[in-house]
Write a protein that holds these residues in place. Structure first.
Motif, PDB file in Angstrom:
ATOM      1  N   HIS A 193       0.844  -1.199   0.000  1.00  0.00           N
ATOM      2  CA  HIS A 193       0.000   0.000   0.000  1.00  0.00           C
ATOM      3  C   HIS A 193       0.875   1.243   0.000  1.00  0.00           C
ATOM      4  CE1 HIS A 193      -3.342  -2.666   0.865  1.00  0.00           C
ATOM      5  NE2 HIS A 193      -2.651  -3.156   1.890  1.00  0.00           N
ATOM      6  N   VAL A 194       0.378   2.320  -0.605  1.00  0.00           N
ATOM      7  CA  VAL A 194       1.154   3.548  -0.737  1.00  0.00           C
ATOM      8  C   VAL A 194       1.539   4.118   0.622  1.00  0.00           C
ATOM      9  CG1 VAL A 194      -0.863   5.085  -0.853  1.00  0.00           C
ATOM     10  CG2 VAL A 194       1.277   5.728  -2.017  1.00  0.00           C
ATOM     11  N   GLU A 195       0.719   3.864   1.651  1.00  0.00           N
ATOM     12  CA  GLU A 195       1.037   4.408   2.978  1.00  0.00           C
ATOM     13  C   GLU A 195       2.254   3.731   3.620  1.00  0.00           C
ATOM     14  OE1 GLU A 195      -2.835   1.915   3.432  1.00  0.00           O
ATOM     15  OE2 GLU A 195      -1.978   3.407   2.043  1.00  0.00           O
ATOM     16  N   ASN A 196       2.714   2.610   3.026  1.00  0.00           N
ATOM     17  CA  ASN A 196       3.897   1.927   3.569  1.00  0.00           C
ATOM     18  C   ASN A 196       5.196   2.380   2.904  1.00  0.00           C
ATOM     19  OD1 ASN A 196       1.755  -0.890   3.460  1.00  0.00           O
ATOM     20  ND2 ASN A 196       2.351   0.191   5.337  1.00  0.00           N
ATOM     21  N   LEU A 197       5.120   3.364   2.013  1.00  0.00           N
ATOM     22  CA  LEU A 197       6.316   3.789   1.284  1.00  0.00           C
ATOM     23  C   LEU A 197       7.415   4.299   2.220  1.00  0.00           C
ATOM     24  CD1 LEU A 197       4.800   5.638  -1.835  1.00  0.00           C
ATOM     25  CD2 LEU A 197       5.862   3.392  -1.756  1.00  0.00           C
ATOM     26  N   GLN A 198       7.008   4.857   3.384  1.00  0.00           N
ATOM     27  CA  GLN A 198       8.022   5.395   4.303  1.00  0.00           C
ATOM     28  C   GLN A 198       8.887   4.292   4.921  1.00  0.00           C
ATOM     29  OE1 GLN A 198       4.748   5.530   4.883  1.00  0.00           O
ATOM     30  NE2 GLN A 198       4.296   4.815   6.960  1.00  0.00           N
ATOM     31  N   ASP A 199       8.446   3.023   4.804  1.00  0.00           N
ATOM     32  CA  ASP A 199       9.230   1.910   5.352  1.00  0.00           C
ATOM     33  C   ASP A 199      10.406   1.540   4.451  1.00  0.00           C
ATOM     34  OD1 ASP A 199       7.374   1.753   7.404  1.00  0.00           O
ATOM     35  OD2 ASP A 199       6.162   0.230   6.368  1.00  0.00           O
ATOM     36  N   PHE A 200      10.427   2.064   3.238  1.00  0.00           N
ATOM     37  CA  PHE A 200      11.436   1.652   2.260  1.00  0.00           C
ATOM     38  C   PHE A 200      12.781   2.306   2.562  1.00  0.00           C
ATOM     39  CE2 PHE A 200      13.572   1.296  -1.834  1.00  0.00           C
ATOM     40  CZ  PHE A 200      13.221   0.003  -2.201  1.00  0.00           C
ATOM     41  N   ARG A 201      13.868   1.481   2.470  1.00  0.00           N
ATOM     42  CA  ARG A 201      15.211   1.982   2.772  1.00  0.00           C
ATOM     43  C   ARG A 201      16.111   1.881   1.546  1.00  0.00           C
ATOM     44  NH1 ARG A 201      15.731  -2.228   7.625  1.00  0.00           N
ATOM     45  NH2 ARG A 201      15.561  -3.459   5.728  1.00  0.00           N
ATOM     46  N   GLU A 202      17.126   2.716   1.529  1.00  0.00           N
ATOM     47  CA  GLU A 202      18.127   2.697   0.456  1.00  0.00           C
ATOM     48  C   GLU A 202      18.705   1.285   0.305  1.00  0.00           C
ATOM     49  OE1 GLU A 202      20.290   4.972  -2.394  1.00  0.00           O
ATOM     50  OE2 GLU A 202      19.330   6.027  -0.735  1.00  0.00           O
ATOM     51  N   GLY A 203      18.728   0.756  -0.950  1.00  0.00           N
ATOM     52  CA  GLY A 203      19.326  -0.553  -1.195  1.00  0.00           C
ATOM     53  C   GLY A 203      18.373  -1.725  -1.079  1.00  0.00           C
ATOM     54  N   ASP A 204      17.115  -1.466  -0.649  1.00  0.00           N
ATOM     55  CA  ASP A 204      16.124  -2.544  -0.596  1.00  0.00           C
ATOM     56  C   ASP A 204      15.714  -2.969  -2.003  1.00  0.00           C
ATOM     57  OD1 ASP A 204      16.050  -2.518   2.147  1.00  0.00           O
ATOM     58  OD2 ASP A 204      14.112  -1.492   2.332  1.00  0.00           O
ATOM     59  N   VAL A 205      15.226  -4.197  -2.106  1.00  0.00           N
ATOM     60  CA  VAL A 205      14.592  -4.664  -3.343  1.00  0.00           C
ATOM     61  C   VAL A 205      13.097  -4.382  -3.213  1.00  0.00           C
ATOM     62  CG1 VAL A 205      14.039  -6.671  -4.769  1.00  0.00           C
ATOM     63  CG2 VAL A 205      16.329  -6.441  -3.788  1.00  0.00           C
ATOM     64  N   LEU A 206      12.594  -3.495  -4.041  1.00  0.00           N
ATOM     65  CA  LEU A 206      11.174  -3.129  -3.994  1.00  0.00           C
ATOM     66  C   LEU A 206      10.333  -4.246  -4.607  1.00  0.00           C
ATOM     67  CD1 LEU A 206       8.807  -1.151  -3.590  1.00  0.00           C
ATOM     68  CD2 LEU A 206       9.411  -0.117  -5.791  1.00  0.00           C
ATOM     69  N   VAL A 207       9.419  -4.799  -3.804  1.00  0.00           N
ATOM     70  CA  VAL A 207       8.514  -5.845  -4.272  1.00  0.00           C
ATOM     71  C   VAL A 207       7.091  -5.337  -4.064  1.00  0.00           C
ATOM     72  CG1 VAL A 207       7.754  -8.234  -3.981  1.00  0.00           C
ATOM     73  CG2 VAL A 207      10.171  -7.655  -3.651  1.00  0.00           C
ATOM     74  N   THR A 208       6.335  -5.237  -5.153  1.00  0.00           N
ATOM     75  CA  THR A 208       4.999  -4.657  -5.067  1.00  0.00           C
ATOM     76  C   THR A 208       4.100  -5.220  -6.160  1.00  0.00           C
ATOM     77  OG1 THR A 208       3.795  -2.564  -4.887  1.00  0.00           O
ATOM     78  CG2 THR A 208       5.579  -2.665  -6.516  1.00  0.00           C
ATOM     79  N   ASP A 209       2.829  -4.880  -6.111  1.00  0.00           N
ATOM     80  CA  ASP A 209       1.885  -5.355  -7.123  1.00  0.00           C
ATOM     81  C   ASP A 209       2.162  -4.650  -8.444  1.00  0.00           C
ATOM     82  OD1 ASP A 209      -0.414  -6.962  -7.841  1.00  0.00           O
ATOM     83  OD2 ASP A 209      -1.525  -5.079  -7.994  1.00  0.00           O
TER      84      ASP A 209
END
Length: 611
Positions: A193-209
């Motif tokens: 969900h878009v409200e979880n974007l703040q949990d994302f950190r530099e270097g993470d692998v973004l996995v989403t729908d």
């Protein structure tokens, strides 16, 4: 202004360049039902088609590749409802069909070429295009609705070859469509969900729908991107390319399979299919400047099996394909024994029928599935290297390998030593496989005559006698592949002592030879190359093997026939490559990873030998 009612038909995107490799000679088309927004936003996994531009312009029908996407939803107008548009499910029957016809694919490709040619002339330099199109469901007409220059691949440095390569493979967690050709690593971060974007950190692998434009700030921080939905022209794919990130789209279940903090490796370096591996796997990056690399007199060709890698491999300096293997295409993309398709209506094993139905939903004529898939696989390879020679070896499975195909066990004998049993040329005219070989011939005829890829030469493996060679050529002629007609050349593998001893006689009926050093060494030295016990005896540099090779090169030259080699020895042993150059061999065909280093060695050898 007229409204194009694509809500009642289909729409999509096309590029006049391959979006992943920058290969310039194809049109890539994505298509799905309904309004085109679903394709652009990555809401659906669309169909994907490739068309080859050079022979399309000559009047041929070169659809190289067709993949049916899942197309789960279509975006339509919400007539009488509270919204402007809405997504509705697509029936299973429509999902199993291609969204547009072959004729419509070709029409869109022709229009793409015209638009590209127009802007190229206007700018005075090559101008690949990014184009949106739509089909009106009321009239059936096609429309171009937008065109703009492609901005990623067309700006790459053509003089620098960058290759990512895994040095170790691990467990595959999930796969999808690869975007780019790089490898990325990092901990998984599932964002639902878009409200979880703040949990994302530099270097993470973004996995989403799927991604939207307002996700771009976090996409810039990602080491790689993985989505459930979307094709290679969706938002996630386009932004990933612009950022130089590896991405895998259309995995369908990545947000379920992958877990937060799980360390993964994202590989887009293995062709059209992208793989998400468990763990942090070692990989290497090779950057080679190509600007001043010379070409040796001895042709340096490539051995290629996987059509999905062909466009990328075409950028390695080369003189064509010395060995294109059918087996990989049959095993990986077709998966079904040809005789099981021919006898589909009479199959007694319900589980085999179910597996065939699962792979062939769009085909009422099951044999056409084999012909189309084989033709498309070979067509991708032939197009990537056009107009250079592409030598396609007809199928050379052993009987135990054929048996492993779906439905294969009912059609294959159990042999004590399949390596020297019912394989190669012996199968092609035998009543037990003749009809299967006919399908192979139909596929090759389609590549050469429908797609216009006349750079394809055919090669017969494991041909034991001259008489057997004649019988195979007669069988091919029955199916429209007559040696000498329409420029068709037929080569023979030189991998049996009889091919060497009777080289002059084989040269009377074939146009060229390709030395298969693995089988030739096995049969000259009497060594089972699959046996680890006597593996230490197997050596292509053995004097007996070299005498045979020297003899056949001399014999082929005397008869005015081309002769090459498609074994691994020249790249493994520089002294063996030097021996071949000294003997005057026409071409050396190598695995892609050995081409550049061996080319440089051959240049040095030719200079030393004053060749």
């Amino acid at each position: 202004q007229q409204m194009v009612r694509s809500d009642l038909a289909a729409a999509g995107v096309l590029f006049t360049i391959d979006t992943e490799t920058g290969f310039p000679d194809v049109v890539l088309i994505n298509a799905s039902y309904g309004l085109g927004e679903n394709v652009v936003q990555g809401t659906v996994n669309p169909d994907e088609y490739y068309v080859f531009k050079p022979t399309l312009k000559q009047g041929f029908r070169p659809i190289l590749h067709k993949i049916s996407g899942s197309k789960e939803f279509k975006l339509i107008y919400d007539i009488g409802g509270s919204k402007m548009v809405k997504n509705v499910p697509v029936s299973l029957q429509d999902r199993s069909r291609f969204a547009i016809s072959d004729e419509e694919i070709l029409t869109l490709a022709r229009w793409g070429c015209l638009i590209e040619d127009h802007y190229t002339a206007k700018k005075g330099r090559s101008c690949p295009m990014d184009i949106e199109w739509a089909k009106d469901g009321q009239t059936g007409d096609l429309f171009i609705v937008q065109a703009r220059p492609e901005t990623v691949q067309s700006r790459k440095d053509p003089d620098m070859l960058e290759t990512y390569r895994l040095t170790q493979r691990g467990r595959v967690l999930i796969q999808g469509r690869s975007v780019g050709e790089k490898i990325g690593q990092g901990p998984v971060r599932v964002i639902k969900h878009v409200e979880n974007l703040q949990d994302f950190r530099e270097g993470d692998v973004l996995v989403t729908d799927k991604t939207d434009p307002d996700w771009e700030p976090i996409m810039k921080k990602a080491s790689a991107i993985v989505t459930n939905r979307g094709g290679r022209t969706c938002h996630a794919a386009i932004v990933s390319r612009e950022l130089g990130l590896p991405a895998i789209v259309g995995t369908e279940r990545a947000t379920e399979v992958l877990k937060d903090e799980q360390m993964v490796t994202i590989s887009c370096a293995e062709g059209d299919t992208g793989f998400i591996y468990e763990g942090k796997l070692p990989f290497e990056v090779e950057r080679v400047p190509l600007k001043n690399l010379g070409r040796p007199k001895t042709q340096v060709m490539m051995n290629v099996a996987n059509p999905e890698e062909a466009f990328s491999l075409s950028f390695i300096p080369n003189d064509g394909i010395g060995l294109a293997r059918e087996e990989f295409i049959i095993n990986t993309f077709i998966k079904i024994h040809p005789l099981a398709l021919l006898e589909y209506e009479h199959l007694e094993d319900a589980s085999v029928k179910t597996k065939i139905d699962h792979l062939t939903p769009a085909y009422t004529d099951k044999t056409q599935y084999f012909v189309d898939k084989l033709a498309q696989g070979v067509g991708m390879i032939a197009a990537a290297f056009y107009p250079k020679d592409v030598i396609v070896r007809m199928s050379d499975f052993k009987s135990n390998e054929y048996a492993n195909l779906i439905g294969g066990r009912d059609y294959e004998p159990t042999e004590e030593n399949p390596m020297i049993g019912f394989r190669g040329a012996s199968r092609y005219y035998d009543p037990r496989y003749r009809e299967g070989f006919a399908l192979e011939c139909q596929a090759m005829k389609k590549v050469r005559e429908d797609m216009g890829l006349t750079n394809v030469k055919l090669m017969i493996p494991f041909c034991r006698t001259v008489e057997e060679g004649k019988r195979v050529l007669e069988e091919m002629a029955k199916h429209g592949l007559k040696r000498g007609e329409k420029g068709l050349e037929v080569y023979v593998m030189c991998e049996i002592p009889s091919n060497v001893i009777l080289a002059e006689e084989f040269a009377e009926i074939f146009d060229g030879f390709s030395i298969g050093s693995n089988d030739l060494t096995q049969l000259v030295l009497g060594v089972d190359r699959d046996s680890e016990i006597v593996a230490h005896v197997f050596d292509e540099r053995n004097p007996a093997v070299k005498i045979f090779i020297a003899h056949v090169i001399k014999a082929a030259k005397a008869k005015g026939r081309k002769i090459g080699i498609c074994g691994q020895a020249p790249s493994d042993y520089p002294e063996f490559a030097q021996f071949l150059v000294e003997q005057g061999i026409d071409s050396i065909s190598l695995n892609p990873d050995a081409v550049l280093k061996t080319t440089m060695k051959i240049l040095e050898m030719e200079k030393a030998l004053s060749v």
